[in-house]
Scaffold this motif. Structure first.
Motif, PDB file in Angstrom:
ATOM      1  N   THR A  31     -76.189 -34.124 -24.924  1.00 19.47           N
ATOM      2  CA  THR A  31     -74.960 -34.775 -25.345  1.00 19.47           C
ATOM      3  C   THR A  31     -74.328 -35.509 -24.166  1.00 19.47           C
ATOM      4  N   ALA A  32     -73.886 -36.742 -24.402  1.00 21.97           N
ATOM      5  CA  ALA A  32     -73.123 -37.472 -23.381  1.00 21.97           C
ATOM      6  C   ALA A  32     -71.664 -37.058 -23.485  1.00 21.97           C
ATOM      7  N   LEU A  33     -71.074 -36.656 -22.367  1.00 17.42           N
ATOM      8  CA  LEU A  33     -69.698 -36.174 -22.360  1.00 17.42           C
ATOM      9  C   LEU A  33     -68.888 -36.941 -21.310  1.00 17.42           C
ATOM     10  N   PRO A  34     -68.654 -38.234 -21.504  1.00 11.29           N
ATOM     11  CA  PRO A  34     -67.948 -39.018 -20.481  1.00 11.29           C
ATOM     12  C   PRO A  34     -66.511 -38.562 -20.270  1.00 11.29           C
ATOM     13  N   GLY A  35     -65.807 -38.202 -21.346  1.00  8.84           N
ATOM     14  CA  GLY A  35     -64.427 -37.754 -21.205  1.00  8.84           C
ATOM     15  C   GLY A  35     -64.333 -36.448 -20.450  1.00  8.84           C
ATOM     16  N   ALA A  36     -65.208 -35.503 -20.785  1.00 16.85           N
ATOM     17  CA  ALA A  36     -65.212 -34.210 -20.096  1.00 16.85           C
ATOM     18  C   ALA A  36     -65.551 -34.389 -18.617  1.00 16.85           C
ATOM     19  N   SER A  37     -66.455 -35.327 -18.342  1.00 15.20           N
ATOM     20  CA  SER A  37     -66.827 -35.586 -16.952  1.00 15.20           C
ATOM     21  C   SER A  37     -65.633 -36.119 -16.160  1.00 15.20           C
ATOM     22  N   LEU A  38     -64.865 -37.019 -16.767  1.00 16.08           N
ATOM     23  CA  LEU A  38     -63.683 -37.547 -16.096  1.00 16.08           C
ATOM     24  C   LEU A  38     -62.648 -36.450 -15.886  1.00 16.08           C
ATOM     25  N   CYS A  39     -62.438 -35.614 -16.904  1.00 20.62           N
ATOM     26  CA  CYS A  39     -61.480 -34.511 -16.770  1.00 20.62           C
ATOM     27  C   CYS A  39     -61.888 -33.581 -15.636  1.00 20.62           C
ATOM     28  N   LYS A  40     -63.174 -33.280 -15.544  1.00 19.41           N
ATOM     29  CA  LYS A  40     -63.662 -32.412 -14.478  1.00 19.41           C
ATOM     30  C   LYS A  40     -63.353 -33.023 -13.108  1.00 19.41           C
ATOM     31  N   GLN A  41     -63.530 -34.326 -12.970  1.00 17.38           N
ATOM     32  CA  GLN A  41     -63.232 -34.983 -11.695  1.00 17.38           C
ATOM     33  C   GLN A  41     -61.752 -34.868 -11.352  1.00 17.38           C
ATOM     34  N   LEU A  42     -60.882 -35.056 -12.354  1.00 24.88           N
ATOM     35  CA  LEU A  42     -59.449 -35.008 -12.094  1.00 24.88           C
ATOM     36  C   LEU A  42     -58.997 -33.599 -11.730  1.00 24.88           C
ATOM     37  N   PHE A  43     -59.484 -32.602 -12.446  1.00 23.87           N
ATOM     38  CA  PHE A  43     -59.114 -31.233 -12.109  1.00 23.87           C
ATOM     39  C   PHE A  43     -59.747 -30.804 -10.784  1.00 23.87           C
ATOM     40  N   SER A  44     -60.924 -31.317 -10.487  1.00 24.05           N
ATOM     41  CA  SER A  44     -61.539 -31.032  -9.186  1.00 24.05           C
ATOM     42  C   SER A  44     -60.700 -31.597  -8.049  1.00 24.05           C
ATOM     43  N   ALA A  45     -60.005 -32.694  -8.317  1.00 29.22           N
ATOM     44  CA  ALA A  45     -59.123 -33.273  -7.303  1.00 29.22           C
ATOM     45  C   ALA A  45     -57.983 -32.317  -6.967  1.00 29.22           C
ATOM     46  N   MET A  46     -57.520 -31.545  -7.944  1.00 30.08           N
ATOM     47  CA  MET A  46     -56.506 -30.528  -7.645  1.00 30.08           C
ATOM     48  C   MET A  46     -57.026 -29.541  -6.614  1.00 30.08           C
ATOM     49  N   ILE A  47     -58.249 -29.100  -6.814  1.00 23.67           N
ATOM     50  CA  ILE A  47     -58.847 -28.148  -5.867  1.00 23.67           C
ATOM     51  C   ILE A  47     -58.994 -28.787  -4.494  1.00 23.67           C
ATOM     52  N   ALA A  48     -59.451 -30.051  -4.474  1.00 20.51           N
ATOM     53  CA  ALA A  48     -59.606 -30.767  -3.206  1.00 20.51           C
ATOM     54  C   ALA A  48     -58.271 -30.930  -2.491  1.00 20.51           C
TER      55      ALA A  48
END
Length: 314
Positions: A268-285
């Motif tokens: 399954t292609a999950l472009p929205g989930a991938s973007l969300c993961k990047q944004l939440f990962s930025a919180m950790i960063a």
């Protein structure tokens, strides 16, 4: 479907083990104690168990020991590596669970690990159910969690008296289906948090009062449970965790793993989930991995040149 025991679950007869007493787990275990069930705990840090011990819970020395004296053992811990160790390890739950016993993993974990645990449990004439939850700390305290269960339908039905104390259980299918449902839940929830964060940032720049905006849109098509759970906290800059952002990143990462598994024909292609993961990962960063999920607004603000970090904690 045949239940694992001839008698129904009751507070006077059913022995419960519980592993995982963080923000969610402690509230869920407390509700079972309040309902009159006998509860035995295992905690790596025994001092964390003191509030539950004061309510009558007992303390075991290992996952093996807790399983040996329990009919049902619940786990709600960090992630797949912890689940593997606690359930399948040499001193784990399955090493001590008696024939017919049930292990219920309420951690957000990997569907493939849930299937592996189910297979290992059946080999020992035991049962395994994967039943992750959604609803944050409020849902755990109030017994309003959404519980997504995978495993044998008869066993899930037998467990229903316990699930009803914690929330509403939906049977999703065989082993691993509960975990797949939780990943789907996290995809929806994370997208809603991104939308809410962007809406508040946009509205504030447009000169709108956020509380008036909140009242104006919450009863319309844009209203949702994420808004109700996190909207006021976000407006008040209350970023205390009801669930840690690092766990959400873990959950979305598991979704990416499943989507990218080239051995699965249902890729399954999950472009929205991938973007969300990047944004939440930025919180950790940014050093904010221990903030609540509503802290995502700090990422959106920074992308817009806004820094309110001095107001990020309450």
């Amino acid at each position: 479907m045949q239940s694992p025991y001839p008698e129904p679950i009751t507070p006077s007869k059913t022995r419960i083990g519980w592993i995982g007493i963080g923000i969610m787990g402690s509230a869920m275990a407390s509700r079972l104690l309040d309902a009159g069930y006998s509860l035995t705990l295992y905690a790596r840090n025994p001092s964390k168990a003191l509030p539950l011990k004061s309510k009558g819970a007992h303390l075991a020395n290992s996952p093996h020991d807790i399983a040996h004296c329990s009919d049902v053992v619940f786990t709600i811990i960090g992630g797949p590596p912890d689940v593997r160790s606690i359930v399948l390890g040499p001193d784990g739950i399955l090493s001590g669970l008696s024939s017919g016993g049930v292990t219920v993993d309420m951690t957000s974990s990997h569907p493939s690990l849930a299937r592996e645990i189910s297979k290992a449990a059946r080999a020992k004439h035991c049962w395994a159910v994967d039943a992750p939850v959604s609803g944050a700390d409020v849902g755990a305290r109030e017994g309003k969690l959404a519980i997504m269960a995978g495993g044998d339908a008869g066993v899930v039905e037998w467990l229903s008296p316990l699930f009803q104390i914690m929330g509403k259980c939906t049977y999703m299918g065989g082993a691993g289906c509960g975990q797949s449902c939780k990943i789907a839940n996290q995809i929806v929830g994370s997208a809603n948090l991104v939308g809410l964060s962007e809406a508040f940032t946009f509205a504030e720049r447009a000169g709108l009062d956020l509380k008036t905006l909140f009242d104006g849109i919450r009863s319309g098509a844009a209203g949702n449970m994420i808004m109700e759970l996190f909207g006021e906290r976000m407006m008040e800059r209350d970023f205390r965790p009801g669930g840690f952002v690092e766990y959400l990143v873990k959950d979305l990462g598991m979704g990416m793993d499943v989507a990218e598994d080239t051995e699965d024909e249902r890729v399954t292609a999950l472009p929205g989930a991938s973007l969300c993961k990047q944004l939440f990962s930025a919180m950790i960063a940014n050093g904010d991995g221990k903030l609540g999920l509503q802290g995502l607004i700090t990422v959106i603000e920074r992308l817009n040149g806004i820094d309110k970090r001095q107001l990020s904690f309450k």
